[in-house]
Motif scaffolding. Structure first.
Motif, PDB file in Angstrom:
ATOM      1  N   LEU A 211       0.839  -1.195   0.000  1.00  0.00           N
ATOM      2  CA  LEU A 211       0.000   0.000   0.000  1.00  0.00           C
ATOM      3  C   LEU A 211       0.878   1.251   0.000  1.00  0.00           C
ATOM      4  N   GLU A 212       1.964   1.201   0.775  1.00  0.00           N
ATOM      5  CA  GLU A 212       2.861   2.360   0.845  1.00  0.00           C
ATOM      6  C   GLU A 212       3.438   2.711  -0.518  1.00  0.00           C
ATOM      7  N   LYS A 213       3.799   1.691  -1.285  1.00  0.00           N
ATOM      8  CA  LYS A 213       4.437   1.937  -2.588  1.00  0.00           C
ATOM      9  C   LYS A 213       3.503   2.652  -3.552  1.00  0.00           C
ATOM     10  N   GLU A 214       2.198   2.477  -3.359  1.00  0.00           N
ATOM     11  CA  GLU A 214       1.217   3.129  -4.236  1.00  0.00           C
ATOM     12  C   GLU A 214       0.745   4.476  -3.663  1.00  0.00           C
ATOM     13  N   SER A 215       1.110   4.751  -2.420  1.00  0.00           N
ATOM     14  CA  SER A 215       0.625   5.950  -1.743  1.00  0.00           C
ATOM     15  C   SER A 215       1.533   7.147  -2.004  1.00  0.00           C
ATOM     16  N   LEU A 216       1.046   8.341  -1.632  1.00  0.00           N
ATOM     17  CA  LEU A 216       1.852   9.551  -1.702  1.00  0.00           C
ATOM     18  C   LEU A 216       2.246   9.974  -0.286  1.00  0.00           C
ATOM     19  N   PHE A 217       3.441  10.563  -0.181  1.00  0.00           N
ATOM     20  CA  PHE A 217       3.963  11.052   1.093  1.00  0.00           C
ATOM     21  C   PHE A 217       4.249  12.536   0.946  1.00  0.00           C
ATOM     22  N   PHE A 218       3.597  13.335   1.784  1.00  0.00           N
ATOM     23  CA  PHE A 218       3.744  14.796   1.736  1.00  0.00           C
ATOM     24  C   PHE A 218       4.536  15.283   2.952  1.00  0.00           C
ATOM     25  N   LEU A 219       5.473  16.197   2.719  1.00  0.00           N
ATOM     26  CA  LEU A 219       6.169  16.851   3.833  1.00  0.00           C
ATOM     27  C   LEU A 219       6.245  18.350   3.590  1.00  0.00           C
ATOM     28  N   GLU A 220       5.838  19.114   4.597  1.00  0.00           N
ATOM     29  CA  GLU A 220       6.055  20.563   4.634  1.00  0.00           C
ATOM     30  C   GLU A 220       6.407  20.896   6.068  1.00  0.00           C
ATOM     31  N   SER A 221       7.650  21.301   6.299  1.00  0.00           N
ATOM     32  CA  SER A 221       8.071  21.657   7.647  1.00  0.00           C
ATOM     33  C   SER A 221       9.316  22.530   7.563  1.00  0.00           C
ATOM     34  N   GLY A 222       9.498  23.376   8.567  1.00  0.00           N
ATOM     35  CA  GLY A 222      10.677  24.235   8.612  1.00  0.00           C
ATOM     36  C   GLY A 222      10.372  25.683   8.949  1.00  0.00           C
ATOM     37  N   SER A 223       9.125  26.111   8.724  1.00  0.00           N
ATOM     38  CA  SER A 223       8.769  27.513   9.000  1.00  0.00           C
ATOM     39  C   SER A 223       8.995  27.879  10.459  1.00  0.00           C
ATOM     40  N   ASN A 224       8.605  26.992  11.362  1.00  0.00           N
ATOM     41  CA  ASN A 224       8.746  27.290  12.793  1.00  0.00           C
ATOM     42  C   ASN A 224      10.208  27.313  13.225  1.00  0.00           C
ATOM     43  N   ASP A 225      11.030  26.447  12.594  1.00  0.00           N
ATOM     44  CA  ASP A 225      12.457  26.459  12.898  1.00  0.00           C
ATOM     45  C   ASP A 225      13.054  27.821  12.536  1.00  0.00           C
ATOM     46  N   VAL A 226      12.727  28.301  11.325  1.00  0.00           N
ATOM     47  CA  VAL A 226      13.280  29.575  10.858  1.00  0.00           C
ATOM     48  C   VAL A 226      12.764  30.725  11.718  1.00  0.00           C
ATOM     49  N   PHE A 227      11.458  30.745  11.990  1.00  0.00           N
ATOM     50  CA  PHE A 227      10.886  31.832  12.798  1.00  0.00           C
ATOM     51  C   PHE A 227      11.529  31.847  14.191  1.00  0.00           C
ATOM     52  N   SER A 228      11.717  30.649  14.762  1.00  0.00           N
ATOM     53  CA  SER A 228      12.303  30.542  16.114  1.00  0.00           C
ATOM     54  C   SER A 228      13.731  31.073  16.165  1.00  0.00           C
TER      55      SER A 228
END
Length: 364
Positions: A156-173
């Motif tokens: 199932l994983e091989k057919e699925s999509l994986f989304f990542l959005e992260s980093g804004s809080n690191d930069v703001f901090s």
């Protein structure tokens, strides 16, 4: 040769203003697994009672769900829209799904994917740790535990999509006055990228083959910059956006390396930064009357008080504002970004868009 700014603008305008109908999708993606921060959080923090980064009160959610869901906007997020474009139900927050199983309301985790994102979190474990958010490394552990318990099948994983959005809080901090940062901006960004590289490495080993890494938007333009000593309020915070652009460049380099480094994997880089900057440069063309102030908040830029907290004010037409609250875009902004990511060209997402990624089969 790089596409001219005018051509990008025209192309983006044609995609986005071709109506708001949900795009017709012929492929089949069984599930989407979502990781990140408040840009993607579908309500995980609501189920983490020790967490102080919350949006589980009105008027959050008011424009679409008509009640708070824990999402830090007035409606749906980019992850929600992209799932809808693929014909999938919205992903449940991991902590909600886990609670359902503990209470015996469900026997299995949802088959359409899971949302692990946590508002306020970063790719670095230390970011907003005092708020009890769930950093990217712990989100990865949550996913890994489900795979190891056979709650998610590898095919199932091989057919699925994986989304990542992260980093804004690191930069703001990094720009908080206390404690003073110990790393240079470049070293800090490199530390962030090391964590993202580790994340990609781990999800590949766990079976992921179709991966989308989304760039940060122009964090230096959020209304909450008014909270930072020394930050300008009559323009974006250039030092912050410079760090964002360096991080985004590194993120794209990670995407470029994926097909060679990880056999059978396909990855895309979503150029959110440029897309948002085009909205800001040409607001009326995209239906915005305000690309600077929060629709919901108070104080300078609407950036000093969180939406829904004591003393907040709300604009009459959220759809005309780029920003919903002091940190986050409005649902309409998210929809415009989502359409660009779904069916846009190389100026918005590369080497292919999410629709093409969803239709492309992994070779391993």
């Amino acid at each position: 040769m790089e596409m001219s700014f005018f051509k990008i603008l025209l192309f983006l305008h044609l995609i986005i203003n071709a109506g708001f109908a949900v795009p017709v999708f012929g492929g089949k993606v069984p599930a989407v697994y979502v990781f990140g921060d408040s840009i993607f959080d579908a309500g995980n923090n609501h189920f983490n009672r020790n967490c102080t980064a919350q949006a589980d009160f009105p008027p959050y959610g008011s424009s679409f769900f008509h009640h708070p869901t824990g999402r830090f906007t007035n409606g749906r997020t980019v992850a929600d829209f992209l799932s809808q474009f693929m014909g999938l139900p919205l992903q449940k927050p991991f902590l909600e799904a886990q609670l359902d199983i503990m209470k015996r309301n469900q026997t299995n985790y949802p088959s359409n994917g899971i949302n692990f994102a946590s508002a306020g979190s970063g790719v670095l474990a230390a970011t907003n740790q005092d708020m009890n958010v769930t950093p990217l490394g712990i989100q990865l552990q949550q996913f890994k535990s489900l795979v190891e318990q056979n709650q998610i099948q590898k095919n199932l994983e091989k057919e699925s999509l994986f989304f990542l959005e992260s980093g804004s809080n690191d930069v703001f901090s990094y720009f908080y006055p206390f404690p003073a940062p110990t790393l240079t901006p470049d070293a800090y960004v490199q530390a962030m990228l090391t964590q993202v590289t580790n994340f990609v490495d781990q999800i590949y080993k766990l079976g992921a083959r179709r991966i989308a890494l989304f760039s940060l938007g122009p964090v230096g333009c959020v209304p909450a910059r008014a909270l930072l000593p020394g930050a300008p309020v009559n323009r974006c915070y250039g030092k912050m956006n410079k760090m964002v652009k360096n991080y985004n460049m590194g993120l794209e380099n990670i995407v470029k390396a994926i097909p060679t480094k990880y056999p059978g994997a396909i990855a895309v880089y979503g150029e959110v930064y440029r897309t948002v900057q085009i909205f800001r440069a040409n607001p009326t063309q995209y239906g915005f009357t305000d690309v600077t102030n929060a629709c919901c908040g108070s104080g300078t830029l609407g950036g000093l008080v969180q939406c829904g907290k004591e003393g907040y004010k709300m604009c009459a037409k959220p759809d005309t504002h780029l920003f919903w609250d002091y940190f986050h875009p409005s649902e309409r902004t998210y929809k415009l970004i989502s359409k660009a990511l779904w069916s846009g060209g190389p100026a918005q997402i590369r080497p292919m868009n999410v629709k093409t990624l969803a239709n492309t089969t992994s070779s391993s």
